[in-house]
Design a protein around this motif. Structure first.
Motif, PDB file in Angstrom:
ATOM      1  N   ILE A  93      76.035  21.598  24.790  1.00 14.53           N
ATOM      2  CA  ILE A  93      74.740  21.130  25.299  1.00 14.53           C
ATOM      3  C   ILE A  93      74.947  20.142  26.440  1.00 14.53           C
ATOM      4  N   SER A  94      75.864  19.193  26.262  1.00 19.27           N
ATOM      5  CA  SER A  94      76.045  18.188  27.311  1.00 19.27           C
ATOM      6  C   SER A  94      76.598  18.822  28.579  1.00 19.27           C
ATOM      7  N   ILE A 163      71.646  18.163  19.775  1.00 14.36           N
ATOM      8  CA  ILE A 163      70.942  17.640  20.955  1.00 14.36           C
ATOM      9  C   ILE A 163      71.070  16.123  21.003  1.00 14.36           C
ATOM     10  N   SER A 164      70.850  15.467  19.866  1.00 13.76           N
ATOM     11  CA  SER A 164      70.954  13.992  19.861  1.00 13.76           C
ATOM     12  C   SER A 164      72.336  13.532  20.281  1.00 13.76           C
ATOM     13  N   ILE A 167      72.920  14.583  24.379  1.00 14.20           N
ATOM     14  CA  ILE A 167      72.173  13.940  25.469  1.00 14.20           C
ATOM     15  C   ILE A 167      72.919  12.738  26.051  1.00 14.20           C
TER      16      ILE A 167
END
Lengths: 291, 329
Positions: A93-94, A163-164, A167
């Motif tokens: 994600i990152s 996600i947490s 980010i």
């Protein structure tokens, strides 16, 4: 590795708390506690305990948990897939946020994209991941019920935690990607590439990007290690049965073998990641490839 | 000989924190096809800005083209759209640079960097482009084996890198080759080899060459014509023989006197006092007057016009034919 195992061994014996007391309970008699200590081996001199343990670690034997009685290796391997998946998802994600946004920010400097990227990275770096996790839970699990509130087992359970985690890392990586890309775009070979009549797309995304990715990949690898650490907190927020919770309970209960094994294991993972990054780096950067 | 490249009154400035830098102040320049025309000047005189303006690669802003025309095969390059310019670059106009080590991408193989140029400009597939790249490497003297093709820039020597860069610049048969100090970063022994290579390729492909240099010795080897640029203006332009035998501008004369000469051993080497003025603070009148031994009042106030004194021998000085430097001093 030897240094790490020595430090962790000493630290957990220096902090107050006795596993025998935890096992025996409040009402246990003095003799019960002594019997448990003898069984656990914590009545022996510290040096003997240390030598015993190091000897076992060298044969990849992390001993058994004082509390549950299961082998530490087994406990870790049971919990590892979840935490590793979580960290990898966070990394993916990152990377997927940071690299495209960072590159576009660098190519179109001072454009709306660039400001968007800067605002994102400022916010991303400022907010703690556990807070973001709680907010995401409240919004997407409690209010909208898009994702399950707690528990594990499916990938869907891991989306919000990932996600947490991702980010904050994305925010750092984005800054780095932008800076690396801007630096590469100011290099002479970019002028040469333009002088050959290549399209701006080729110049940016083929010529500059490949060189800019070198530092980004190094940092992304290190970030993966950080995410394993960050996962410990996030697993608490989302009540995920991962490595983090395992180690945390180990600490609560003064489960010496579990803590020791856990730390050595995490250190091993760290080194392994760094090694992989080095290999990857040499594939991307022909200058350091050994001929 | 047809007019391949004609620059008319080109004026370029850069907006900087220290003020407006006047990089080019009305440059006029003519290059016929098949000719090697050298642009000579000290660092900061506007040589590279001229070449970047031709390539359409000036950073705008902070750069600004205030006026002028760059006619290439009759087309004004300054009027073209970005994509029209891009098609011209690499295909019609090739360029080689001073330090091949910096101008080659460290992350890609030589073969790839040549082949991508061919694939950009012609509808060739990778295989055919690689085959052509190999032939061009052979042409620039890097042998007809696949070793160089599959090498990364850092695996080659400085001379090999410059040869590879030349192969890259000429692989689409450009009509014009811009060579920006191509030998400055090389050993003296390699310089001559590279100059001969460029000369040979010029003959083979009938290219016009804009050869940018600060070294009159190198320029003497290769050029047909020479223009001397000082503080963003051409001060003298002539054929090589005219310029070396009968320099008209005091700056040219002093440049020639500053070349070490084996015949004048033992005498003190002449240097031009002072430095090129900053592009932000160009002196009024003739920009060379603060360093010029001939300067009089008129030079402070009036910019000398460029006048043809002898069948194409242009010079911009108030005192051509009236006063001259004593070279015996």
């Amino acid at each position: 590795m030897l240094i790490i195992s020595t430090i962790v061994f000493l630290v957990i014996r220096v902090i107050p708390g006795d596993p025998a007391l935890v096992i025996a309970g409040i009402d246990a008699s003095e003799s019960d506690i002594k019997a448990i200590r003898a069984k656990l081996g914590t009545d022996k001199p510290i040096l003997t305990q240390y030598v015993d343990w190091i000897w076992k670690v060298m044969r990849f034997d992390f001993d058994t948990s004082m509390i549950s009685g299961q082998p530490v290796t087994q406990l870790i391997l049971e919990r590892l897939p979840l935490t590793l998946t979580l960290a990898l998802m966070g990394l993916v994600i990152s990377i997927f946020i940071a690299i495209p946004l960072g590159v576009v920010s660098a190519v179109k400097r001072w454009s709306a994209w660039d400001y968007l990227g800067m605002i994102f990275s400022q916010i991303g770096m400022a907010i703690p991941s556990f807070w973001l996790g709680i907010i995401l839970l409240l919004l997407l699990s409690v209010k909208i019920k898009l994702f399950p509130l707690f528990g594990g087992g499916t990938l869907k359970h891991l989306v919000l935690p990932a996600i947490s985690l991702g980010i904050a890392r994305a925010a750092v990586l984005l800054r780095l990607t932008r800076a690396a890309m801007i630096e590469e775009l100011s290099k002479e070979y970019v002028v040469a590439a333009r002088s050959k009549g290549l399209t701006e797309r080729m110049v940016n995304y083929k010529h500059a990007l490949k060189n800019a990715l070198l530092p980004v990949i190094t940092i992304a690898g290190i970030q993966l290690g950080y995410m394993l650490g960050g996962a410990i907190i996030i697993e608490q927020v989302f009540s995920l049965p991962g490595l983090g919770r395992l180690f945390l309970f180990g600490v609560y209960q003064r489960d010496f073998p579990l803590i020791q094994g856990g730390v050595v294991f995490v250190a091993f993972i760290f080194s392994f990641i760094n090694f992989t990054v080095d290999i990857l780096y040499s594939v991307l950067n022909p200058r350091i490839r050994i001929s | 000989m047809s007019r391949l490249l004609e620059i008319k009154n080109l004026d370029v400035s850069f907006e900087q924190e220290q003020g407006l830098a006047r990089a080019l102040r009305g440059v006029d320049f003519l290059l016929s096809s098949g000719e090697t025309h050298a642009l000579v000047g000290e660092s900061g005189s506007g040589k590279t800005v001229t070449s970047m303006a031709i390539m359409g690669l000036l950073p705008i802003p902070p750069g600004k083209i205030n006026q002028g025309e760059i006619l290439f095969q009759g087309k004004n390059l300054l009027m073209l759209t970005e994509s029209e310019k891009r098609i011209l670059r690499g295909k019609e106009i090739g360029m080689i640079f001073q330090e091949p080590a910096k101008y080659l991408n460290p992350a890609y193989k030589i073969g790839e960097q040549i082949a991508e140029t061919l694939m950009t400009h012609f509808q060739t597939d990778r295989k055919a482009a690689t085959q052509q790249a190999l032939e061009f490497l052979h042409l620039v003297g890097l042998g007809k084996n696949k070793r160089v093709l599959g090498s990364y820039p850092h695996e080659l020597s400085g001379g090999m890198k410059q040869r590879a860069m030349i192969a890259m610049a000429i692989c689409c048969h450009p009509a014009l080759l811009i060579a920006d100090e191509p030998t400055t970063a090389l050993d003296v022994t390699l310089q001559l080899q590279i100059l001969r290579l460029i000369h040979r390729l010029k003959r083979k492909f009938t290219m016009g060459i804009l050869f940018i240099s600060h070294d009159l010795g190198v320029v003497n080897e290769i050029s047909d014509k020479i223009s001397v640029i000082y503080a963003g203006k051409i001060v003298e332009s002539a054929t090589k023989n005219q310029l070396f035998e009968n320099p008209l501008h005091p700056y040219t004369k002093l440049l020639l006197l500053s070349i070490p000469d084996a015949a004048k051993r033992g005498t003190r080497l002449r240097v031009i006092p002072g430095t090129v003025p900053d592009a932000e603070h160009i002196p009024a009148g003739c920009s060379f007057h603060p360093r010029c031994p001939l300067a009089e009042d008129i030079c402070h106030g009036e910019i000398p016009a460029s006048i043809d004194y002898d069948s194409g021998h242009f010079a911009a000085c108030h005192f051509v034919g009236k006063k001259w430097i004593d070279s015996s001093k």
